[in-house]
Every structure is written in structure tokens, then in C-alpha cells.
Design a protein around this motif. Structure first.
Motif, PDB file in Angstrom:
ATOM      1  N   VAL A 115     -14.885  52.083  31.694  1.00 12.73           N
ATOM      2  CA  VAL A 115     -15.038  53.462  31.232  1.00 12.73           C
ATOM      3  C   VAL A 115     -14.914  54.401  32.423  1.00 12.73           C
ATOM      4  O   VAL A 115     -15.823  54.480  33.253  1.00 12.73           O
ATOM      5  N   PRO A 116     -13.778  55.101  32.560  1.00 12.09           N
ATOM      6  CA  PRO A 116     -13.653  56.078  33.643  1.00 12.09           C
ATOM      7  C   PRO A 116     -14.604  57.248  33.414  1.00 12.09           C
ATOM      8  O   PRO A 116     -14.723  57.760  32.295  1.00 12.09           O
ATOM      9  N   ALA A 117     -15.280  57.688  34.457  1.00 13.55           N
ATOM     10  CA  ALA A 117     -16.199  58.824  34.347  1.00 13.55           C
ATOM     11  C   ALA A 117     -16.389  59.438  35.717  1.00 13.55           C
ATOM     12  O   ALA A 117     -16.223  58.780  36.744  1.00 13.55           O
ATOM     13  N   ALA A 118     -16.726  60.716  35.722  1.00 15.02           N
ATOM     14  CA  ALA A 118     -16.922  61.417  36.994  1.00 15.02           C
ATOM     15  C   ALA A 118     -17.809  62.626  36.781  1.00 15.02           C
ATOM     16  O   ALA A 118     -17.962  63.122  35.662  1.00 15.02           O
ATOM     17  N   THR A 119     -18.394  63.098  37.885  1.00 16.56           N
ATOM     18  CA  THR A 119     -19.166  64.335  37.844  1.00 16.56           C
ATOM     19  C   THR A 119     -18.667  65.261  38.949  1.00 16.56           C
ATOM     20  O   THR A 119     -18.116  64.812  39.959  1.00 16.56           O
ATOM     21  N   LEU A 120     -18.877  66.547  38.729  1.00 14.71           N
ATOM     22  CA  LEU A 120     -18.508  67.561  39.719  1.00 14.71           C
ATOM     23  C   LEU A 120     -19.760  68.368  40.025  1.00 14.71           C
ATOM     24  O   LEU A 120     -20.313  69.028  39.143  1.00 14.71           O
ATOM     25  N   THR A 121     -20.223  68.258  41.255  1.00 14.16           N
ATOM     26  CA  THR A 121     -21.419  68.990  41.659  1.00 14.16           C
ATOM     27  C   THR A 121     -21.019  70.394  42.083  1.00 14.16           C
ATOM     28  O   THR A 121     -20.239  70.580  43.030  1.00 14.16           O
ATOM     29  N   SER A 122     -21.551  71.403  41.375  1.00 13.31           N
ATOM     30  CA  SER A 122     -21.183  72.793  41.645  1.00 13.31           C
ATOM     31  C   SER A 122     -22.257  73.479  42.472  1.00 13.31           C
ATOM     32  O   SER A 122     -23.447  73.325  42.190  1.00 13.31           O
ATOM     33  N   PRO A 123     -21.863  74.250  43.466  1.00 11.78           N
ATOM     34  CA  PRO A 123     -22.854  75.033  44.218  1.00 11.78           C
ATOM     35  C   PRO A 123     -23.285  76.254  43.414  1.00 11.78           C
ATOM     36  O   PRO A 123     -22.806  76.487  42.308  1.00 11.78           O
ATOM     37  N   VAL A 124     -24.191  77.032  43.985  1.00  6.95           N
ATOM     38  CA  VAL A 124     -24.645  78.261  43.328  1.00  6.95           C
ATOM     39  C   VAL A 124     -23.506  79.281  43.302  1.00  6.95           C
ATOM     40  O   VAL A 124     -22.461  79.104  43.925  1.00  6.95           O
TER      41      VAL A 124
END
Length: 326
Positions: free
Chosen positions: A214-223
């Protein structure tokens, strides 16, 4: 039945399986031979089976040696043995969710020495969240088999095979597009029928495990970028892209879209083209340079390629405020 020597005679009487009788009329040194033929029932209990026969001298004849007037034969009844074995294989160790037509081949072999009748088979499936059955069938040249059951939890059947016979089951199904990542195990078991013994039960069960990818990813966004003077450029904000799936992905070029996309720029890009294994990360920076006063918005999208098209797109909303200089 009985047969007597010349000049002598005999009878064989009685019915049933408890007592048989008869009589003999024998000349001196004459003989009579009785033959008793029978079948041991398939449901006979195990243990000793004793058959005793006795002869008695008729009145008024006296037998001077009565100690040899009786004879017994004891057999030990044992369960018939047949060595059944089973294998199961789908030719893969990994499978991407959404894959259709996954085919398992199950082979049951009767290694003998006896034939087997209606040996029960049970196939325990991983369940409908991981595998949906579309076909369940079997063939048994020289014997017979059944493929029964419904649903995605358990399938069953029976096999009737001669010594050396083989039955082949085929299980076909699909991995749901929403299947969870991780192991998907399918276990099948063959059992000797009642009143039979399998001397080597260790090969009566077989399992096949595939890892659902299962391909998956997250993107951590700054303020948010906050206020920035029109015509100037902010410091870079760092974004982190993480592979949270269980399969490698290749990161595509981050893209800026939206109303004020031109007011933002991607810098220090360490993600484009990066191959990330599970838990690997990459980073890139984004700067904000407002072209006019007021709220300036854009959308940042990061995609990936690889198995099953890669991970779903990760999107971050960008906001900043342009202010006039003093």
C-alpha cells in the motif's frame, strides 16, 4: 463351509456374526476342514479381535485328551493408514491492493498405501477486507472431489482418491482496492477421514502469505508564512515528505497551483526524483514573495510514482499576507 476327508462328513450351520456351529462324522484319522470368511467393518473398534472354536466328543465317546479340543486366533484391529499431503501456492510473495485474478493452486496427494474416501478439506481465507473469492473449483482425475462453501472466510471440500491419486483445487479472487497493508495469509488443511489414520500429519496443512503493498505518504506543512513586505522574499519554510507505506515510491516534482501561485517558489528541492523506501523522508523549501498587499494563497501538491501509481497526492494550502513597506 466345511469339507471332510473320504468316508467322513461334516456340516456347517448357523447364521449371524456371533456364533456358528456344525457337526463332524469322522473315520479313524479322518479330517474335516472348516473355512470361515468375513469382513472387518470399517467402523470396527481398534484392539484385539478373538475367534475361538471348540469340538466335543459325542456321548458316550470319551476324549482322553480334551486339552486340544479348543483353539483361538487373535488379531489386532488397527485403523487403516493413508498418508495425505497438501500444498498451496499463488506464485508471489507480494500483491498490490486492487489486484484482480490472484490465483492459488492447492494440490492434495494421497501417498497411500490405502485409498481414501471423502477426506475433508478446509481452506481458511484472510477475510473480505483482504481477499474476495471469485472462483473455487477442483479436479481429481482417477478420483473425485467437491468444492463447497461460500463467502470470503472459509471454503471447504472433500477428496476421494486412490493410492497415488491427486486432487487439484483452484482458488481465484481479488485484493480489494481498500485492503490494509501487511500480511495476508491463506491456510488450507486436509484431514484423514474418520476411522483412518494419517501417519505423517505434519504435511496436512499448508499456508501462503502475501504482503499487501500500500503506497502512502505524508507531507508535513509548516505554519503560515505570515506578513511579508510586497516585493521582498521570505525565508525558506521547510516541508518534509515521508513514505508511510510499505513499498518504495519515487517522488515527483512538487507543484504550485492556485490563485497566487506565482507569489511562492520551491527552493532547495531534495525530493524530485528521490526514491523513498518505507519511512524514508525528503525535504524542500518554499519561499513567499507577495506581489501585492493582502492575503495571498496557493496550493502545494506532491505526488509520487511507483507501484499502483504511487502514493495518493499530498496537498498543503499556502497562505501569506502582503504588506506595503513604510
Amino acid at each position: 463351509t466345511c469339507a471332510a476327508s473320504v468316508g467322513s462328513s461334516c456340516t456347517a450351520t448357523g447364521t449371524g456374526s456371533t456364533t456358528r456351529g456344525g457337526s463332524v462324522s469322522l473315520l479313524n484319522l479322518g479330517t474335516a476342514t472348516y473355512t470361515l470368511v468375513g469382513t472387518v467393518p470399517s467402523a470396527a473398534p481398534t484392539g484385539s479381535s478373538t475367534n475361538t472354536v471348540a469340538i466335543a466328543a459325542p456321548f458316550p465317546v470319551v476324549d482322553p485328551i480334551p486339552g486340544n479340543n479348543s483353539a483361538s486366533d487373535t488379531d489386532t484391529i488397527v485403523r487403516p493408514e493413508t498418508n495425505l499431503s497438501i500444498t498451496k501456492e499463488d506464485g508471489r510473495t507480494t500483491v498490490t491492493r486492487g489486484t484482480t485474478g490472484v490465483t492459488y493452486t492447492i494440490v492434495v496427494t494421497n501417498n497411500g498405501p490405502f485409498a481414501v474416501t471423502a477426506a475433508p478439506l478446509t481452506d481458511t481465507l484472510p477475510g473480505g477486507t483482504r481477499f474476495i473469492v471469485t472462483s473455487w473449483a477442483c479436479t481429481a482425475p482417477g478420483g473425485s472431489c467437491t468444492a463447497t462453501g461460500t463467502g470470503n472466510t472459509t471454503r471447504t471440500g472433500t477428496v476421494t482418491l486412490p493410492n497415488g491419486g491427486i486432487a487439484t483445487y483452484t482458488l481465484v479472487g481479488n485484493v480489494p482496492a481498500t485492503a490494509p497493508a501487511g500480511a495476508s495469509t491463506n491456510t488450507v488443511t486436509i484431514t484423514a477421514p474418520a476411522l483412518m489414520l494419517d501417519p505423517n500429519p505434519v504435511d496436512n496443512s499448508a499456508s501462503d502469505t502475501d504482503t499487501i503493498l500500500v503506497p502512502a505518504a505524508t507531507l508535513t506543512s509548516p505554519v503560515a508564512f505570515g506578513a511579508q513586505q510586497v516585493g521582498t522574499t521570505s525565508a525558506s519554510q521547510v516541508f518534509t515528505y515521508t513514505n508511510t507505506g510499505n513499498v518504495a515510491i519515487t517522488v515527483s516534482t512538487p507543484a504550485l497551483t492556485g490563485t497566487n501561485a506565482s507569489n511562492y517558489a520551491i527552493v532547495s528541492d531534495l525530493c524530485t526524483g528521490a526514491v523513498l523506501n518505507s519511512t524514508d523522508t525528503c525535504t524542500f523549501g518554499v519561499t513567499f514573495a507577495p506581489s501585492a498587499p493582502g492575503t495571498r494563497t496557493a496550493t502545494l501538491t506532491v505526488a509520487s510514482t511507483g507501484i499502483a501509481g504511487g502514493a495518493p497526492n499530498r496537498v498543503a494550502g499556502l497562505t501569506g499576507t502582503g504588506v506595503q513597506g513604510t
